[in-house]
Scaffold this motif. Structure first.
Motif, PDB file in Angstrom:
ATOM      1  N   UNK A  20       0.839  -1.181   0.000  1.00 11.28           N
ATOM      2  CA  UNK A  20       0.000   0.000   0.000  1.00 11.28           C
ATOM      3  C   UNK A  20       0.883   1.242   0.000  1.00 11.28           C
ATOM      4  N   UNK A  21       0.302   2.331  -0.463  1.00  9.01           N
ATOM      5  CA  UNK A  21       1.086   3.545  -0.651  1.00  9.01           C
ATOM      6  C   UNK A  21       0.855   4.576   0.449  1.00  9.01           C
ATOM      7  N   UNK A  22      -0.073   4.303   1.358  1.00  4.99           N
ATOM      8  CA  UNK A  22      -0.430   5.327   2.334  1.00  4.99           C
ATOM      9  C   UNK A  22       0.530   5.384   3.523  1.00  4.99           C
ATOM     10  N   UNK A  23       1.330   4.336   3.745  1.00  2.56           N
ATOM     11  CA  UNK A  23       2.179   4.303   4.932  1.00  2.56           C
ATOM     12  C   UNK A  23       3.492   3.589   4.630  1.00  2.56           C
ATOM     13  N   UNK A  24       4.480   3.807   5.505  1.00  2.00           N
ATOM     14  CA  UNK A  24       5.763   3.102   5.391  1.00  2.00           C
ATOM     15  C   UNK A  24       5.606   1.680   5.925  1.00  2.00           C
ATOM     16  N   UNK A  25       6.389   0.751   5.336  1.00  2.00           N
ATOM     17  CA  UNK A  25       6.217  -0.656   5.684  1.00  2.00           C
ATOM     18  C   UNK A  25       7.458  -1.297   6.313  1.00  2.00           C
ATOM     19  N   UNK A  26       8.616  -0.679   6.150  1.00  2.00           N
ATOM     20  CA  UNK A  26       9.856  -1.273   6.655  1.00  2.00           C
ATOM     21  C   UNK A  26      10.304  -0.601   7.953  1.00  2.00           C
ATOM     22  N   UNK A  27      10.916  -1.393   8.826  1.00  2.00           N
ATOM     23  CA  UNK A  27      11.547  -0.832  10.021  1.00  2.00           C
ATOM     24  C   UNK A  27      12.773  -1.677  10.370  1.00  2.00           C
ATOM     25  N   UNK A  28      13.764  -1.014  10.958  1.00  2.00           N
ATOM     26  CA  UNK A  28      14.944  -1.688  11.498  1.00  2.00           C
ATOM     27  C   UNK A  28      14.806  -1.680  13.015  1.00  2.00           C
ATOM     28  N   UNK A  29      15.065  -2.843  13.647  1.00  2.00           N
ATOM     29  CA  UNK A  29      14.849  -2.974  15.080  1.00  2.00           C
ATOM     30  C   UNK A  29      16.132  -3.466  15.763  1.00  2.00           C
ATOM     31  N   UNK A  30      16.439  -2.883  16.887  1.00  2.00           N
ATOM     32  CA  UNK A  30      17.596  -3.336  17.654  1.00  2.00           C
ATOM     33  C   UNK A  30      17.287  -3.213  19.135  1.00  2.00           C
ATOM     34  N   UNK A  31      17.778  -4.162  19.929  1.00  2.00           N
ATOM     35  CA  UNK A  31      17.520  -4.115  21.364  1.00  2.00           C
ATOM     36  C   UNK A  31      18.563  -4.942  22.102  1.00  2.00           C
TER      37      UNK A  31
END
Length: 430
Positions: A20-31
């Motif tokens: 979809x084009x309305x929102x971002x879909x990727x994220x980088x996660x670290x913890x």
């Protein structure tokens, strides 16, 4: 195991073309944070409840606002409680692929907060463990399949950054050795040339704090995206009204703007159609506001009622009001009557003026969107707005009461047209 991981990766990549084009879909996660090896552990080995010894990095792709996939790489070590039992160290490297459910979106957290979120995850992976201090005669790391599940709490700092806290429980399959590396994880004899092949499991958990970095050019990530309401907000409506202010002038006050009004000088108490023309419902040549029997044709000499039988106007109009044929409608989240509904208020006012002995209750309703308590207050505001307009039209306040009845659950809340019908006030003659 390799085939399953490849299938999940393929599904993740194949969905990118349909993003979809309305929102971002990727994220980088670290913890980073704590872990604990639960079992198996050989006596007298024990692990601390909060062992600082794990760090991870991952990437997540959301297919839509509610579901996505996550790849996670974590490394750490298990060790013993200092000064209470013999020391040991086991290092691990774990890779997992998980399905992710945005529980915050599914449970509608946005109805009460736009900064707190919750993710649930379940998936599979592979863990490699190296027993650094083992007394057993082997040197190669051990590899096991894993099942991983957990929850991630999120606090949105900005649209590009969120603070996270995650708790995961992990199940290792076919784990040959205890976590301390001192014994085999099975009842078979231990004098084999090779370690025994077993189906015993291992259980461990992790608890970490970290950050989510949201990627993409859109304003929001899927974690926090809310589909725009199809109805205008108050500010948007005010902005549009100001831009067409001159077009919306209503010179005769019949609720129809001048640019649509084909009869711009109708009397104040006249009922009009959507084109602003005075209504003559029975077609007898006498306008409804002058016709004592507006839905039965009759000559002007009998005030529009049939010659054979003059219908009691009070009974007819009472039935029309009681049966909810006369309603006042509102926009979404608004207590201001829609323009075309003003004629209904004039209709009721005219009826009350002709029947001074009758009292009436104004009953307010709302649709099912939004919190129930808020909708109850909104329905009462709508009822009060119509009540106040009737008083302004000349009706004694002692003859009127109003009450909000909250959400109208009799309509289909998934239908836009049905929800519009629910946003109304009706009337009950007392």
């Amino acid at each position: 195991m390799k085939k399953v991981i490849l299938i999940l990766v393929y599904l993740c990549l194949s969905t990118i073309g349909y993003a979809q084009k309305e929102f971002n879909q990727w994220s980088i996660e670290t913890s980073a944070g704590f872990n604990k090896a639960m079992s198996p552990l050989a006596p007298p080995y024990l692990t601390p409840t909060l062992n600082i010894g794990t760090i991870d990095v991952g990437a997540r792709y959301m297919i839509n606002e509610k579901f996505g996939l996550r790849g996670l790489l974590e490394l750490g070590n298990f060790s013993s409680i200092k000064n209470l039992n013999p020391s040991f160290q086991t290092n691990y490297l774990h890779f997992g692929v998980m399905g992710v459910a945005n529980l915050g979106q599914i449970l509608n957290f946005q109805s009460f907060t736009n900064r707190i979120g919750l993710l649930g995850s379940l998936g599979i992976g592979v863990i490699g463990m190296k027993y650094v201090t083992t007394p057993l005669p082997f040197t190669k790391p051990e590899y096991s399949q894993t099942i991983k599940s957990g929850f991630t709490g999120m606090y949105k700092i900005t649209e590009k950054l969120a603070l996270t806290g995650r708790i995961d429980i992990n199940f290792n399959g076919r784990q040959t050795y205890t976590f301390d590396g001192s014994r085999y994880n099975a009842s078979e004899p231990t004098n084999f040339p090779e370690p025994p092949y077993v189906h015993a499991t291992g259980i461990w958990w992790t608890g970490t704090l970290g950050l989510n970095f949201y990627l993409g050019s859109k304003e929001q990530h899927a974690d926090w995206y809310i589909k725009p309401d199809p109805y205008l907000t108050k500010d948007e409506l005010a902005s549009q009204i100001s831009s067409i202010k001159d077009m919306l002038k209503d010179s005769d006050g019949d609720g129809i703007p001048d640019y649509l009004d084909k009869e711009p000088n109708t009397p104040i108490d006249a009922r009009v159609g959507t084109d602003g023309v005075t209504l003559d419902s029975d077609g007898d040549g006498l306008a409804d506001h002058l016709d004592k029997c507006p839905f039965l044709p009759g000559p002007a000499a009998t005030s529009g009622c049939p010659v054979e039988e003059i219908i009691n106007k009070e009974d007819y109009l009472k039935k029309a009001i009681q049966d909810k044929y006369v309603n006042v409608y509102f926009s979404f989240d608004s207590s201001k009557p829609l323009a075309f509904s003003i004629s209904s208020i004039q209709y009721v006012s005219n009826f009350l003026k002709r029947n001074p002995g009758i009292k009436l209750e104004v009953k307010g309703y709302a649709d099912e969107l939004g919190p129930e308590n808020y909708n109850l207050k909104l329905s009462e505001k709508r009822a009060q707005a119509v009540h106040d307009l009737l008083i302004k039209s000349g009706i004694d306040a002692a003859r009127l009461t109003f009450k909000g009845y909250g959400e109208d659950t009799s309509v289909d809340k998934n239908s836009e047209n049905a929800r519009q019908m629910a946003r109304r006030t009706s009337f009950e003659i007392k």
